[in-house]
Design a protein around this motif. Structure first.
Motif, PDB file in Angstrom:
ATOM      1  N   PRO A  57      34.646  51.042 -93.103  1.00  0.00           N
ATOM      2  CA  PRO A  57      34.830  50.278 -91.862  1.00  0.00           C
ATOM      3  C   PRO A  57      35.916  49.231 -92.018  1.00  0.00           C
ATOM      4  O   PRO A  57      36.093  48.662 -93.095  1.00  0.00           O
ATOM      5  N   SER A  58      36.635  48.997 -90.941  1.00  0.00           N
ATOM      6  CA  SER A  58      37.676  47.978 -90.953  1.00  0.00           C
ATOM      7  C   SER A  58      37.063  46.606 -91.190  1.00  0.00           C
ATOM      8  O   SER A  58      35.965  46.302 -90.720  1.00  0.00           O
ATOM      9  N   LEU A  59      37.762  45.785 -91.941  1.00  0.00           N
ATOM     10  CA  LEU A  59      37.290  44.422 -92.209  1.00  0.00           C
ATOM     11  C   LEU A  59      37.766  43.434 -91.153  1.00  0.00           C
ATOM     12  O   LEU A  59      37.585  42.228 -91.298  1.00  0.00           O
ATOM     13  N   LYS A  60      38.337  43.943 -90.087  1.00  0.00           N
ATOM     14  CA  LYS A  60      38.873  43.105 -89.029  1.00  0.00           C
ATOM     15  C   LYS A  60      37.733  42.438 -88.241  1.00  0.00           C
ATOM     16  O   LYS A  60      36.751  43.078 -87.869  1.00  0.00           O
ATOM     17  N   THR A  61      37.897  41.154 -87.978  1.00  0.00           N
ATOM     18  CA  THR A  61      36.933  40.429 -87.146  1.00  0.00           C
ATOM     19  C   THR A  61      37.020  40.920 -85.705  1.00  0.00           C
ATOM     20  O   THR A  61      38.098  41.164 -85.182  1.00  0.00           O
ATOM     21  N   GLU A  62      35.861  41.102 -85.068  1.00  0.00           N
ATOM     22  CA  GLU A  62      35.826  41.619 -83.697  1.00  0.00           C
ATOM     23  C   GLU A  62      35.015  40.694 -82.801  1.00  0.00           C
ATOM     24  O   GLU A  62      34.209  39.874 -83.273  1.00  0.00           O
ATOM     25  N   LYS A  63      35.231  40.845 -81.492  1.00  0.00           N
ATOM     26  CA  LYS A  63      34.522  40.032 -80.494  1.00  0.00           C
ATOM     27  C   LYS A  63      33.746  40.941 -79.555  1.00  0.00           C
ATOM     28  O   LYS A  63      34.204  42.030 -79.195  1.00  0.00           O
ATOM     29  N   ARG A  64      32.576  40.498 -79.169  1.00  0.00           N
ATOM     30  CA  ARG A  64      31.790  41.135 -78.125  1.00  0.00           C
ATOM     31  C   ARG A  64      31.293  40.014 -77.219  1.00  0.00           C
ATOM     32  O   ARG A  64      30.321  39.343 -77.520  1.00  0.00           O
ATOM     33  N   GLY A  65      32.009  39.790 -76.116  1.00  0.00           N
ATOM     34  CA  GLY A  65      31.671  38.660 -75.270  1.00  0.00           C
ATOM     35  C   GLY A  65      31.820  37.363 -76.051  1.00  0.00           C
ATOM     36  O   GLY A  65      32.841  37.136 -76.708  1.00  0.00           O
ATOM     37  N   PRO A  66      30.793  36.521 -76.047  1.00  0.00           N
ATOM     38  CA  PRO A  66      30.883  35.245 -76.786  1.00  0.00           C
ATOM     39  C   PRO A  66      30.586  35.395 -78.278  1.00  0.00           C
ATOM     40  O   PRO A  66      30.670  34.419 -79.027  1.00  0.00           O
ATOM     41  N   PHE A  67      30.235  36.596 -78.716  1.00  0.00           N
ATOM     42  CA  PHE A  67      29.810  36.812 -80.094  1.00  0.00           C
ATOM     43  C   PHE A  67      30.979  37.271 -80.976  1.00  0.00           C
ATOM     44  O   PHE A  67      31.786  38.102 -80.569  1.00  0.00           O
ATOM     45  N   THR A  68      31.029  36.745 -82.185  1.00  0.00           N
ATOM     46  CA  THR A  68      32.059  37.107 -83.159  1.00  0.00           C
ATOM     47  C   THR A  68      31.417  37.868 -84.315  1.00  0.00           C
ATOM     48  O   THR A  68      30.417  37.407 -84.879  1.00  0.00           O
ATOM     49  N   ILE A  69      31.986  39.018 -84.631  1.00  0.00           N
ATOM     50  CA  ILE A  69      31.478  39.851 -85.730  1.00  0.00           C
ATOM     51  C   ILE A  69      32.510  39.827 -86.847  1.00  0.00           C
ATOM     52  O   ILE A  69      33.666  40.209 -86.651  1.00  0.00           O
TER      53      ILE A  69
ATOM     54  N   GLU B  37      26.303  43.820 -79.218  1.00  0.00           N
ATOM     55  CA  GLU B  37      26.336  44.494 -77.917  1.00  0.00           C
ATOM     56  C   GLU B  37      24.990  44.401 -77.210  1.00  0.00           C
ATOM     57  O   GLU B  37      24.932  44.252 -75.983  1.00  0.00           O
ATOM     58  N   ARG B  38      23.908  44.474 -77.976  1.00  0.00           N
ATOM     59  CA  ARG B  38      22.575  44.333 -77.377  1.00  0.00           C
ATOM     60  C   ARG B  38      22.396  42.931 -76.801  1.00  0.00           C
ATOM     61  O   ARG B  38      21.884  42.753 -75.684  1.00  0.00           O
ATOM     62  N   MET B  39      22.812  41.914 -77.554  1.00  0.00           N
ATOM     63  CA  MET B  39      22.702  40.537 -77.064  1.00  0.00           C
ATOM     64  C   MET B  39      23.598  40.304 -75.850  1.00  0.00           C
ATOM     65  O   MET B  39      23.233  39.572 -74.924  1.00  0.00           O
ATOM     66  N   LEU B  40      24.765  40.946 -75.832  1.00  0.00           N
ATOM     67  CA  LEU B  40      25.662  40.814 -74.688  1.00  0.00           C
ATOM     68  C   LEU B  40      25.035  41.432 -73.444  1.00  0.00           C
ATOM     69  O   LEU B  40      25.101  40.845 -72.351  1.00  0.00           O
ATOM     70  N   ARG B  41      24.386  42.582 -73.595  1.00  0.00           N
ATOM     71  CA  ARG B  41      23.709  43.207 -72.442  1.00  0.00           C
ATOM     72  C   ARG B  41      22.573  42.317 -71.942  1.00  0.00           C
ATOM     73  O   ARG B  41      22.358  42.181 -70.741  1.00  0.00           O
ATOM     74  N   ASP B  42      21.855  41.705 -72.887  1.00  0.00           N
ATOM     75  CA  ASP B  42      20.764  40.799 -72.492  1.00  0.00           C
ATOM     76  C   ASP B  42      21.316  39.605 -71.704  1.00  0.00           C
ATOM     77  O   ASP B  42      20.714  39.171 -70.708  1.00  0.00           O
TER      78      ASP B  42
END
Length: 233
Positions: free
Chosen positions: A4-16, A59-64
């Motif tokens: 998996p890529s080590l690149k930081t990603e965003k999902r709405g307000p969440f940072t992975i 993604e689950r938290m973003l849907r919530d």
């Protein structure tokens, strides 16, 4: 199988992002949850074994969040840019002016100040346009379950919250005041002595005190008025 890529990603307000310890990658992944969407109101970092697990959690938290926004009805409301704390301070100043002009009792202002202090623990940084019915329901639940407050106390605090929001509506800062349902208050049981019991009570009192007690029992005169009538005992 590709790594998996080590690149930081965003999902709405969440940072992975990949988790590091002492500057080295651990292989785990972190979901960074900012304070404004965290249940505790504080920044939270959830750790997951893989990037896939972290992305799925975000993604689950973003849907919530999206679902809750739809239920709450605040997703389509344009923020006013004014926090509850800022506006409540101005409201208290306005109430102080009313006391100065005799339109409000100073004791009522003191009560309002205590109620606002309680409200600020929940609503301080919240935009006044984003206070909705669900917020009031959550506040009532918190004060009942966690703080063990009695219904009259909670209802009084919510009534003050509504007064503040009503002023915001009057100034066209919000579209409407959220509806809410007060907490039922059980009627107080008052034990009223019978005429025979009143007679026995009066017999055991000094002459003037007994006369006052008999007067109160027969007339039901309110407390403030009876003291003015009786003078020092």
């Amino acid at each position: 199988m590709s790594k998996p890529s080590l690149k930081t990603e965003k999902r709405g307000p969440f940072t992975i992002r990949p988790r590091k310890r002492d500057g080295s990658l651990t292989g785990a992944w972190v979901v960074d949850i900012p304070p404004h969407v965290s249940p505790s109101g504080k920044r939270v970092r959830e750790t997951h074994e893989t990037k896939t697990a972290a992305l799925n959690a975000a993604e689950r938290m973003l849907r919530d969040l999206q679902l809750m926004g739809a239920i709450r009805g605040d997703g389509a409301v344009k923020p006013s840019g004014i926090t509850f704390a800022e506006f409540a301070e101005r409201w208290l100043e306005k109430q102080s002016d009313r006391v100065a002009t005799g339109k409000k009792r100073s004791s009522s202002l003191l009560t309002n100040a205590y109620q606002v202090k309680a409200l600020l623990k929940t609503f301080a940084v919240k935009d006044i346009s984003r206070v909705v019915t669900k917020d009031i329901e959550d506040y009532q639940k918190k004060r009942t379950v966690e703080d063990a407050c009695k219904p009259p106390t909670i209802n009084g605090e919510v009534a003050t919250l509504v007064q503040i929001l009503s002023w915001a509506q009057e100034l066209q800062l919000i579209r409407q005041v959220p509806r809410h349902e007060g907490i039922p208050v059980s009627p107080r049981k008052v034990s009223i002595p019978t005429p025979e019991e009143v007679t026995r009570i009066v017999e055991h009192l000094a002459d003037r005190t007994g006369l006052l007690a008999l007067f109160l029992a027969e007339t039901g005169c309110e407390r403030t008025r009876r003291f003015r009538l009786s003078g020092p005992i």
